[in-house]
Design an enzyme around this catalytic site. Structure first.
Site, mmCIF file in Angstrom:
data_model
loop_
_atom_site.group_PDB
_atom_site.id
_atom_site.type_symbol
_atom_site.label_atom_id
_atom_site.label_comp_id
_atom_site.label_asym_id
_atom_site.label_seq_id
_atom_site.Cartn_x
_atom_site.Cartn_y
_atom_site.Cartn_z
ATOM 1 N N GLN A 133 -5.311 -3.593 -2.032
ATOM 2 C CA GLN A 133 -4.798 -2.630 -3.014
ATOM 3 C C GLN A 133 -4.724 -3.218 -4.417
ATOM 4 O O GLN A 133 -4.694 -2.473 -5.402
ATOM 5 C CB GLN A 133 -3.388 -2.140 -2.607
ATOM 6 C CG GLN A 133 -3.333 -1.363 -1.310
ATOM 7 C CD GLN A 133 -3.917 0.050 -1.425
ATOM 8 O OE1 GLN A 133 -4.144 0.585 -2.514
ATOM 9 N NE2 GLN A 133 -4.164 0.670 -0.287
ATOM 10 N N ASN A 186 0.794 -1.235 0.000
ATOM 11 C CA ASN A 186 0.000 0.000 0.000
ATOM 12 C C ASN A 186 0.822 1.278 0.000
ATOM 13 O O ASN A 186 0.300 2.340 -0.302
ATOM 14 C CB ASN A 186 -0.962 0.001 1.191
ATOM 15 C CG ASN A 186 -0.287 -0.365 2.479
ATOM 16 O OD1 ASN A 186 0.137 -1.503 2.667
ATOM 17 N ND2 ASN A 186 -0.149 0.587 3.373
ATOM 18 N N CYS A 217 -3.161 5.027 7.389
ATOM 19 C CA CYS A 217 -3.353 4.556 8.764
ATOM 20 C C CYS A 217 -2.167 4.931 9.640
ATOM 21 O O CYS A 217 -2.208 4.761 10.850
ATOM 22 C CB CYS A 217 -3.601 3.063 8.792
ATOM 23 S SG CYS A 217 -2.532 2.170 7.718
HETATM 24 C C1 LIG Z 1 -3.211 -3.461 1.892
HETATM 25 C C2 LIG Z 1 -4.345 -3.041 2.758
HETATM 26 N N1 LIG Z 1 -4.955 -3.945 3.537
HETATM 27 C C3 LIG Z 1 -5.990 -3.616 4.326
HETATM 28 C C4 LIG Z 1 -6.470 -2.333 4.383
HETATM 29 C C5 LIG Z 1 -7.624 -1.999 5.281
HETATM 30 O O1 LIG Z 1 -8.791 -1.891 4.541
HETATM 31 P P1 LIG Z 1 -10.128 -1.276 5.192
HETATM 32 O O2 LIG Z 1 -9.928 0.186 5.211
HETATM 33 O O3 LIG Z 1 -11.215 -1.729 4.259
HETATM 34 O O4 LIG Z 1 -10.284 -1.874 6.529
HETATM 35 C C6 LIG Z 1 -5.857 -1.349 3.587
HETATM 36 C C7 LIG Z 1 -6.320 0.055 3.668
HETATM 37 O O5 LIG Z 1 -5.522 0.965 3.709
HETATM 38 C C8 LIG Z 1 -4.773 -1.716 2.763
HETATM 39 O O6 LIG Z 1 -4.156 -0.816 1.997
#
Ligand SMILES: Cc1ncc(COP(=O)(O)O)c(C=O)c1O
Length: 387
Positions: free
Chosen positions: A183, A155, A330
């Site tokens: 992603q 990501n 995040c």
């Molecule tokens: C690779 C990856 N996994 C999981 C997530 C989490 O997804 P969600 O926002 O739907 O919980 C993200 C979000 O940034 C992500 O980029």
């Protein structure tokens, strides 16, 4: 037409809803308020029929059967259900997980939690380009391995992992393979059977759908994958994700998957050429600019670049006409250098001089040219001010 500002270039954090998806969401919200679990009247039946159609659309994005889809609140919940659910049903003799240093916090978090519970987690090293070597996996797999979890596309740096090779190795050893494809969806071919994946996580808001919806695909094979529920209540989603379904969100997610599949090949080409255009312009206008992570295989709309003698923390406040990011959404608020960038061999200064640019479905050439102008001007100005 005048350029609409600020220009949104942070599509890894989230994507705007596609107008077609928004239409479906609004219509469903207005017209279908029934609970799909209400089996005794037509309000429930029509909601259930809509959810069924969406289930099929999500399944089609990953080449799977509709009965294999568990709707969740997003990829975070899908990753948690997968990892914690498999762990909760594991035999004493199999308590080792294998993962990577490239995972999203929603995989790394549950794995850390499991380590505290006595599970062992082996994290594979990647090379300086941000890609895992499948041979390293073969070297650490053993009878105690319960599950391998690898992100499909990273990501922050967008690098794409050799999912198919990893799937083959896991399949040959009879080890379960979970893949976080939040992603990757809409960009890569996610045919789960061809990839040899057993569990796969998806998120609607990364593919122009609404926030708060996602799915976990679980391979229905014989013998069935042993998973225990991690939350309890109603029996929805096979008991693995109890709770009343978010019908409008799910229906919109289905439509987002349909569009993603329909547009994927063309969109990948378009995004890749826009990204190359942006990188070329930046390189023409600036010295001392470097791409973090391999140029390929990489998400078509991702650039993660660093500028010598610049701090992203100084650069981004000067670029409020652009929506860019210094790392993953995040981690925003966390000022420590990105562990993913450090793991590529960058020092803390280099990591702090990096920005992530994420192009998306509605990004235009005009916006890319504008971004190249503004970014290069801001970098040159900052360098002039701090020689
Ligand atoms: C690779 C990856 N996994 C999981 C997530 C989490 O997804 P969600 O926002 O739907 O919980 C993200 C979000 O940034 C992500 O980029």
């Amino acid at each position: 037409m005048a350029l609409k500002k600020p220009v949104y270039l942070d599509h890894h954090a989230t994507t705007p809803m596609d107008p077609q998806v928004l239409d479906v969401l609004e219509r469903t919200q207005r017209q279908f308020f029934g609970n799909p679990a209400s089996g005794s009247h037509s309000f429930g039946w029509s909601a259930e029929a809509l959810v069924k159609k969406a289930r099929l659309q999500v399944a089609q994005l990953v080449g799977a059967g509709e009965k294999e889809i568990i709707f969740t609140s997003g990829a975070t919940e899908a990753n948690n259900i997968a990892l914690l659910g498999i762990a909760a049903a594991s035999p004493q003799s199999q308590r080792t997980f294998i993962s990577t240093h490239l995972e999203h916090s929603s995989v790394e978090g549950p794995l850390k939690h499991l380590e505290k519970q006595g599970f062992k987690v082996t994290r594979l090293d990647h090379d300086k380009s941000g890609i895992i070597n499948p041979e390293k996996l073969s070297a650490v797999l053993n009878d105690e391995t319960l599950l391998v979890s690898v992100i499909a596309a990273q990501n922050e740096i967008g690098t794409v992992q050799p999912v198919k090779e990893i799937g083959q190795i896991c399949g040959a050893q009879g080890v379960l393979f979970h893949c976080d494809a939040a992603q990757a969806a809409g960009h890569l071919d996610l045919d789960v059977r061809a990839l040899g994946v057993d569990l796969l996580s998806l998120s609607a808001h990364k593919i122009y759908g609404p926030k708060g919806v996602g799915a976990l695909w679980v391979n229905r094979k014989h013998p069935p994958i042993n998973m225990a529920p991690t939350s309890f209540g109603g029996g929805q989603e096979g008991g693995l994700r109890p709770g009343t379904l978010n019908v409008p969100g799910i229906v919109a997610f289905g439509e987002a998957c349909r569009l993603a599949l329909l547009q994927r090949d063309k969109e990948v080409q378009r995004l890749r050429s826009l990204k190359n255009r942006l990188l070329e312009q930046l390189k023409e206008k600036l010295d001392g600019i470097h791409l973090n992570g391999a140029a390929e295989p990489r998400l078509p709309g991702n650039l993660n670049v660093r500028f010598e003698d610049i701090r992203a923390g100084q650069l981004l406040p000067r670029l409020t006409v652009l929506a860019l990011s210094a790392g993953s959404a995040c981690r925003s608020g966390d000022t420590s250098p990105s562990p993913v960038l450090l793991s590529l061999g960058l020092d803390t200064l280099q990591a702090a001089s990096s920005i992530r640019i994420g192009l998306g479905r509605f990004t235009t050439e005009e916006e890319v040219d504008f971004a190249a102008d503004r970014i290069s001007a801001a970098v040159l100005k900052l360098r002039a001010e701090n020689p």
